[in-house]
Design a protein around this motif. Structure first.
Motif: not given
Length: 681
Positions: A39-41, A187-192, A229-240, A247-254
């Motif tokens: 839900d926070e994602l 938060p640290k480690g999150w991506s968008a 992701l292209f750098d090999g990191s795996s993220l769990q995401t949510a989008s809006a 346009w679509r915004v995605r936010v992910g955390l490891p």
């Protein structure tokens, strides 16, 4: 430990459900924790989408104000446009270029000016056409320009007299969107990251060289909302989605952080399961030991009850035998004192003979408690038998109870021990009497049951059903299942219950069974199922020398018994030879001939009578052999004996009948035949 075991059992019984409940609650809490992360994602993605959308709308509004300025009234002078664009770019440094294009998509004005090598056509024709078509401001798609840099346009119409005359555009670098993503406080480690309507990367928090390229080069969907992701990191995401732009915004955390609650839930359930399994195993072990201890305790109590019952039985038997011994003691002393008084001797011998019959009946009643074989079974005509024992059956009841005996005229004869049948009926009537303290009625009936119509498949052949029913208090269903158990009793005085156990043993030993039925307050009914007899009854009469062999070999390891048998047959058998063991008997048979029959005891040390009979059958199968016994554990265990067996003490008439059977091949030699005429009328 014996006292602590029930405590540990109760503790395990309490801990196991508590642990299960705690594990389920913990699993639920952890799963809720993971749901809260998801839900926070989604909330973060929605907030970022709103922030980006507000900023883009601000760009459109600012550009719309410029488009309404008189400085852009057509025809627009280059110097006036350049001055206006310079001032506007100073206010909006994120704008890379400001352009004016006609309805054909040709760039007519640009600040800064276009390079000589640059194209004069609008790159994103789609957004340009949308502005002309809708007359409203739009945000275009990200494209890579001639210089290799990505940018996206913000376009508004230049309208005069409600007609779109041209299009004013601001070319914006993705850095503007990237700064919004970075400043969102993730938060640290999150991506968008943001993608346009053609699924090209607009901006991201972590890259600067993939903007304008297909999003698949930046992200790779693994499953659902999980991206690699292209750098090999795996993220769990949510989008809006951004409204009006696609346009679509995605936010992910490891994924490691997102999956950690699920892993913790699994570990919690595994640990709880292991602990519950250990407690269950401990509880099972403790329960097994507790049940075994209880069984030992019950067995100990049962042994005391057996000893008590055995003491009562022994005392009664001792009383009866002492009475019999008194008869013999008086008879012996009377004969010794008056050897010449023939009348007195005859009377004493008559008393002693009756004592012998009573002693045999007492012994057979005692043995019937442990009876396992069909020893003593013979042909019984039920009509004659019930007529004989009717007074005895009435004595088992009292004056307040009516006895009805109803036997059909065509009732079949049965093959059973007559004394065992008598004891079984008396036990059943005694139980009925105790169930009717205020009087009632007992009915005894019989019916023929043809072969195949009996529900118990273990019973082979036709049987006769003898039912004893009463109008007593009845038996509860729980007690009805245990009534045939040894020492089980429902009596108020808690006396040992051996009657129905004895009846059950008689029925099973006879090759049949017994069934009980009852209704509380209505009465009970017990039905004996006994096998039908296909043989005729033995012919009575007095024995004569012609009924006995001329030369008889008697084998017995007890000298007194051996001599008694020889004296009993003296005058009836011409030549009597004795042997004190089975091996001695075989030596005599090998050293001399002329034996017409063999009479052997069953229980002897070394070679038993049964083994001796088998050896004689191999050497001289035509030689008749009769076995005699007081008691044999092999016979009671159901040993198959192919020779007639008589019980001690026996009369000359019984022995003559046994020799007659031994001489004529009996069709069914698997049954042990007991010749006892003493209890017959």
């Amino acid at each position: 430990m014996i006292k602590a075991r029930p405590v540990f059992l109760l503790l395990c019984a309490a801990l196991i459900p508590m642990l299960m409940l705690a594990a389920l609650m913990g699993w639920f809490v952890i799963r809720e924790w993971q749901t809260a992360i998801a839900d926070e994602l989604l909330d973060r993605a929605s907030l970022l989408a709103s922030a980006v959308q507000r900023d883009l709308e601000t760009q459109i509004q600012l550009l719309s104000l410029v488009a309404e300025s008189p400085r852009l009234d057509l025809p627009v002078s280059r110097s006036s446009f350049a001055e206006t664009a310079r001032r506007l770019k100073a206010k909006a440094p994120q704008w890379e270029q400001i352009r004016v294009s006609n309805d054909e998509g040709d760039i007519v004005l640009s600040y800064p000016a276009l390079a000589a090598s640059a194209g004069r056509k609008v790159v994103d024709q789609e957004s340009h056409e949308r502005v002309l078509k809708t007359g409203t401001g739009v945000v275009g798609n990200v494209v890579i320009g001639a210089g290799g840099k990505a940018a996206f346009p913000v376009r508004v119409p230049i309208q005069r007299n409600d007609r779109t005359k041209a299009v004013l555009s601001a070319v914006v670098r993705p850095e503007m969107i990237a700064s919004i993503l970075r400043d969102s406080g993730l938060p640290k480690g999150w991506s968008a990251w943001v993608t346009d309507r053609h699924d090209r990367l607009v901006a991201a928090t972590a890259v600067s060289d993939l903007e304008g390229r297909p999003a698949s080069e930046f992200e790779g969907a693994v499953e659902g909302e999980r991206f690699e992701l292209f750098d090999g990191s795996s993220l769990q995401t949510a989008s809006a989605l951004l409204e009006g732009t696609q346009w679509r915004v995605r936010v992910g955390l490891p994924s490691v952080i997102f999956e950690r609650p699920a892993q913790q839930a699994i570990l919690l359930l595994a640990a709880a399961g292991a602990l519950i399994a250990m407690l269950c195993a401990l509880a099972t072990l403790l329960l097994y030991r507790e049940l075994r201890a209880r069984a030992v305790e019950r067995e100990s109590v049962a042994n005391w009850q057996r000893m008590d019952a055995l003491g009562k039985l022994t005392g009664q038997a001792a009383h009866d035998f002492n009475n019999l011994l008194m008869v013999f003691q008086s008879g012996v002393e009377g004969i010794e004192r008056r050897r010449n008084d023939e009348e007195r001797i005859t009377r004493l011998l008559s008393h002693m003979k009756e004592g012998l019959i009573r002693g045999k009946n007492i012994t057979r009643r005692l043995l019937s408690f442990a009876k396992r074989s069909n020893q003593g079974a013979e042909h019984i005509e039920l009509s004659a038998k019930f007529e004989e024992i009717a007074p005895l059956l009435k004595q088992a009841l009292n004056d307040s109870i009516l006895l009805d005996i109803d036997l059909p005229t065509d009732i079949w004869p049965i093959h059973a021990d007559p004394v065992g049948l008598e004891i079984a009926l008396i036990n059943l009537l005694t139980n009925s009497r105790e169930a009717m303290a205020n009087g009632g009625r007992v009915s005894v009936s019989a019916r023929n049951v043809p072969e195949g119509s009996f529900e118990d498949k273990r019973i082979k052949g036709p049987v006769v059903a003898i039912t004893v029913g009463d109008t007593g208090s009845g038996i509860s269903p729980s007690d009805l299942e245990r009534i045939f158990e040894p020492f089980f009793s429902t009596k108020d005085d808690k006396s040992p219950g051996l009657g129905l156990t004895q009846v059950h043993g008689f029925a099973i030993g006879s090759g049949g069974t017994i069934r009980g039925a009852s209704l509380l307050g209505q009465g009970s009914a017990f039905t004996l199922f006994l096998p039908r007899s296909n043989a005729g009854s033995l012919i009575g009469g007095n024995a004569s020398p012609a009924d006995f062999p001329k030369c008889l070999l008697i084998v017995d390891d007890t000298p007194a018994s051996l001599e008694s048998a020889r004296l009993a047959l003296d005058g009836l058998v011409a030549d009597i030879i004795t042997a004190r063991s089975g091996s001695e008997a075989l030596e005599l048979m090998q050293s001399r001939t002329g034996f017409d029959a063999v009479l052997s005891d069953v229980m002897m040390p070394g070679l038993s009578g049964i083994e001796l009979a088998e050896e004689i059958a191999r050497r001289r199968p035509e030689l008749p052999v009769v076995l005699m016994t007081g008691y044999s554990d092999k016979l009671e265990a159901g040993a198959v004996v192919a020779r007639p067996v008589i019980t001690k003490p026996f009369t000359a008439k019984e022995l003559a009948a046994a020799f007659a059977v031994a001489r004529t091949a009996v069709p069914d030699l698997t049954n042990v035949v007991l010749f006892d005429q003493s209890t017959r009328s």
